[in-house]
Design an enzyme around this catalytic site. Structure first.
Site, PDB file in Angstrom:
ATOM      1  N   ARG A 108      -1.910   9.164   9.328  1.00 34.81           N
ATOM      2  CA  ARG A 108      -1.801   7.720   9.563  1.00 34.81           C
ATOM      3  C   ARG A 108      -1.255   7.004   8.344  1.00 34.81           C
ATOM      4  O   ARG A 108      -1.681   7.267   7.216  1.00 34.81           O
ATOM      5  CB  ARG A 108      -3.195   7.179   9.896  1.00 34.81           C
ATOM      6  N   GLU A 166       0.850  -1.199   0.000  1.00 34.34           N
ATOM      7  CA  GLU A 166       0.000   0.000   0.000  1.00 34.34           C
ATOM      8  C   GLU A 166       0.875   1.234   0.000  1.00 34.34           C
ATOM      9  O   GLU A 166       2.071   1.163   0.318  1.00 34.34           O
ATOM     10  CB  GLU A 166      -0.925   0.000   1.229  1.00 34.34           C
ATOM     11  N   ARG A 190      -2.082  11.257   0.224  1.00 35.47           N
ATOM     12  CA  ARG A 190      -3.533  11.295   0.423  1.00 35.47           C
ATOM     13  C   ARG A 190      -4.043  12.702   0.776  1.00 35.47           C
ATOM     14  O   ARG A 190      -5.052  13.164   0.238  1.00 35.47           O
ATOM     15  CB  ARG A 190      -3.864  10.321   1.558  1.00 35.47           C
ATOM     16  N   HIS A 247     -12.340  10.133   7.422  1.00 40.74           N
ATOM     17  CA  HIS A 247     -12.078   8.694   7.315  1.00 40.74           C
ATOM     18  C   HIS A 247     -11.473   8.110   8.580  1.00 40.74           C
ATOM     19  O   HIS A 247     -11.831   7.013   9.002  1.00 40.74           O
ATOM     20  CB  HIS A 247     -11.128   8.480   6.128  1.00 40.74           C
ATOM     21  N   HIS A 284     -10.275  10.819   3.339  1.00 37.47           N
ATOM     22  CA  HIS A 284     -10.034   9.995   2.158  1.00 37.47           C
ATOM     23  C   HIS A 284     -10.422  10.832   0.945  1.00 37.47           C
ATOM     24  O   HIS A 284     -11.503  11.422   0.919  1.00 37.47           O
ATOM     25  CB  HIS A 284     -10.866   8.709   2.215  1.00 37.47           C
TER      26      HIS A 284
END
Ligand SMILES: Cc1cc2nc3c(=O)[nH]c(=O)nc-3n(C[C@H](O)[C@H](O)[C@H](O)COP(=O)(O)OP(=O)(O)OC[C@H]3O[C@@H](n4cnc5c(N)ncnc54)[C@H](O)[C@@H]3O)c2cc1C
Length: 535
Positions: A380, A121, A286, A345, A240
């Site tokens: 995160r 990821e 992100r 998120h 997100h």
């Protein structure tokens, strides 16, 4: 159920766990055969973010990978605020906890040699995400743990009751006030406990657009704060970038893997707006992509994920979950762009805990997304949240087992607020709208100040306990976001666009401190008239 819970109030004599997601259920299983009561607002398997996790759990279990490399990736993503020892501890315990989950029946995917299969990821320097049947990790984890819990006689499960207050005596937590979620006007019930573990998940549902279930409304954080617990890093909320905007609440996710496969982000003129914003365009970090999407929508041009060229007819086979969400809304993603928006998120902040999951209040532990351990900093790393939940749930169980708890429990007195007025749907909607517009992806001092004043006032005047708890958590997030005059990780302010080295430390705060911020702001002339919120 009411009789069952009144009965429970008289019998409860040990550990009460609030929350039926990964953190709560795993902690209960680890405490067995000690008597434990699990309270869950929703039936087990529902109303928990755990069940919706698609990626999996980060664990450095593959040949050539190491806990040190995993911790280094975690630190790099956290924008200067990750506690390196905590990150290393998490990474080192990952393998053991994955084996625990296998023991409870979670069918993690394996490779041809029978070793755990690991995926990659974003921002992980190695393949280290253990998963189940592609994107089914969350469902598989919750199903296996629910079955294990139901088969463990020492665990009592009370479903359909929400914890709405912690009861304290001399600075120690002694019990809980609960309410039947299907009857806001019913009298609350009090139960006594020698130890309480908060495992109530995140705060995403405080925002108008979120991927989180309704139960993730920040109640656990609020009740800890209202009892005086220290709160850490509440301003850090991860958004997100690509929730699918098809009128569903919560919004379904269009996974990042779609952009990994070449899907692009376009506006209603067909322009790829991320090209001008970052060298990596759609594959930028992100938070950068979330801000790009947010800005395009705010400018009135809309944002769409376009997979027509990259996937076309292969879409349904490669991304069945996203495909189904689109089709249900009348969109064929093979031939049409998908409307998207950033969605709340994950909450990096939470109830401050030490390495054993202990909060600042005696008798209260916190694990999973409701807690803040120092592992995530200002952002995160993907798939570290399930890992943190499972590692801390085990540590909390071990700590409780090794702690001498108070032997005498008295039933707490009748709660001072036995009645509750009905929640106004409009006030909840207004709170969520203000969180998104004023405390969301892009922030500034004026709008944060307006939000702080509005949430503090709502918290003071509302006669609905659930709404008051929502306002308490919203106030904590807004006040800390107002106080942090810089941009760092997921916290971005247009009036302080860069990181400030002097602020490279975690936020430690309390509800009293947040209310002081609100008092200070209300004595200043507001830049814009404060919007009164319905109570
Ligand atoms: C769509 C989505 C995908 C994700 N994908 C991943 C991923 O691939 N990998 C990863 O690591 N993380 C992922 N995350 C994040 C991760 O799922 C969560 O951080 C994690 O599951 C939190 O676990 P938890 O046990 O703390 O809380 P939850 O699983 O949310 O459980 C909270 C429980 O508390 C109950 N509850 C809440 N309030 C109360 C109350 N007041 N009284 C009683 N009960 C209450 C709820 O009903 C629920 O049972 C994802 C999150 C979402 C939303």
């Amino acid at each position: 159920m009411p009789n069952q819970i009144h009965d429970l109030a008289r019998k409860t004599d040990d550990v009460v766990i609030v929350g039926g997601g990964l953190a709560g259920l795993f902690c209960a299983l680890k405490l067995a055969p000690r008597p434990v009561t699990v309270i869950s607002a929703a039936p087990l398997g529902q109303g928990a973010s755990t069940a919706w996790a698609q990626g999996g759990i980060a664990a450095a279990v593959a040949d050539g990978d190491s806990a040190e490399a995993h911790a280094a990736d975690t630190v790099a993503v956290g924008a200067g605020l990750v506690d390196e020892n905590i990150a290393l501890g998490l990474a080192r315990e990952a393998g053991s906890r994955i084996h625990d989950l296998l023991h409870y029946g979670v069918p993690f995917d394996r490779d041809l040699e029978g070793k755990l299969a690991v995926g990659r990821e974003a921002a992980h320097s190695a393949r280290r995400i253990v998963h189940v049947r592609g994107d089914m990790a969350g469902q598989a984890i919750i199903a296996a743990l629910t079955e294990a819990v139901r088969n463990t006689p020492s665990i009592r499960v009370i479903e359909g009751f929400s914890a709405e207050a912690l009861l304290t005596e001399d600075g120690a937590v002694t019990g809980l006030q609960l309410r039947n979620v299907s009857d806001a006007t019913a009298r609350p019930v009090t139960i006594a406990a020698r130890a309480i573990v908060l495992a109530t998940g995140g705060i995403g549902h405080l925002y108008a657009v979120t991927t989180n279930p309704h139960e993730a409304s920040g109640t656990g954080l609020a009740i800890a704060a209202r009892a005086g617990a220290a709160i850490a890093d509440p301003e850090f909320v991860q958004f997100h970038p690509t929730a699918i905007m098809v009128g569903r609440d919560p919004a379904p996710l269009a996974t990042e893997a779609l952009r990994g496969e070449g899907a692009t982000l376009i506006n209603d003129r067909g322009e790829r707006f991320m090209l001008a914003r970052h060298a990596l365009a759609e594959l930028a970090p992100r938070d950068v992509v979330a801000r790009g999407v947010f800005a395009e929508i705010a400018a009135g041009r809309g944002a769409f994920l376009d997979a027509r060229d990259a996937l076309g007819a292969r879409f349904a086979e490669k991304f069945p979950t996203v495909h189904a969400s689109c089709l249900a809304a009348g969109i064929d993603p093979a031939s049409e762009p998908i409307p998207v928006a950033p969605a709340a998120h994950y909450h990096m902040g939470g109830v401050a805990v030490d390495a054993h999951g202990r909060t600042s209040l005696r008798g209260l532990w916190a694990g999973g997304e409701v807690s803040s351990t120092g592992a995530h900093g200002a952002n995160r790393l993907a798939s570290n949240s399930l890992l943190e939940a499972v590692v801390y749930a085990a540590r909390i169980a071990e700590d409780i087992a090794g702690t001498t708890l108070p032997s005498l429990i008295r039933l707490p007195a009748e709660p001072p607020t036995p009645r509750n007025c009905a929640i106004s749907a409009l006030s909840e909607k207004n709170l969520r709208a203000m969180m998104s517009s004023h405390v969301g992806v892009i922030r500034d001092g004026d709008r944060l100040a307006e939000a702080v004043r509005a949430f503090a006032s709502l918290e003071r005047v509302t006669c609905n306990v659930a709404l008051r708890n929502m306002a308490t958590t919203a106030l904590l997030v807004a006040a800390s976001a107002w106080t942090r005059r810089e941009s760092r990780g997921a916290h971005y302010r247009t009036d302080y666009r860069s990181e400030n080295v002097a602020l490279a430390h975690r936020t430690m705060t309390t509800l009293a401190a947040a209310r002081e911020v609100a008092n200070e702001l209300s004595t200043r002339a507001p830049a814009r008239a404060a919007q009164p919120m319905n109570a």
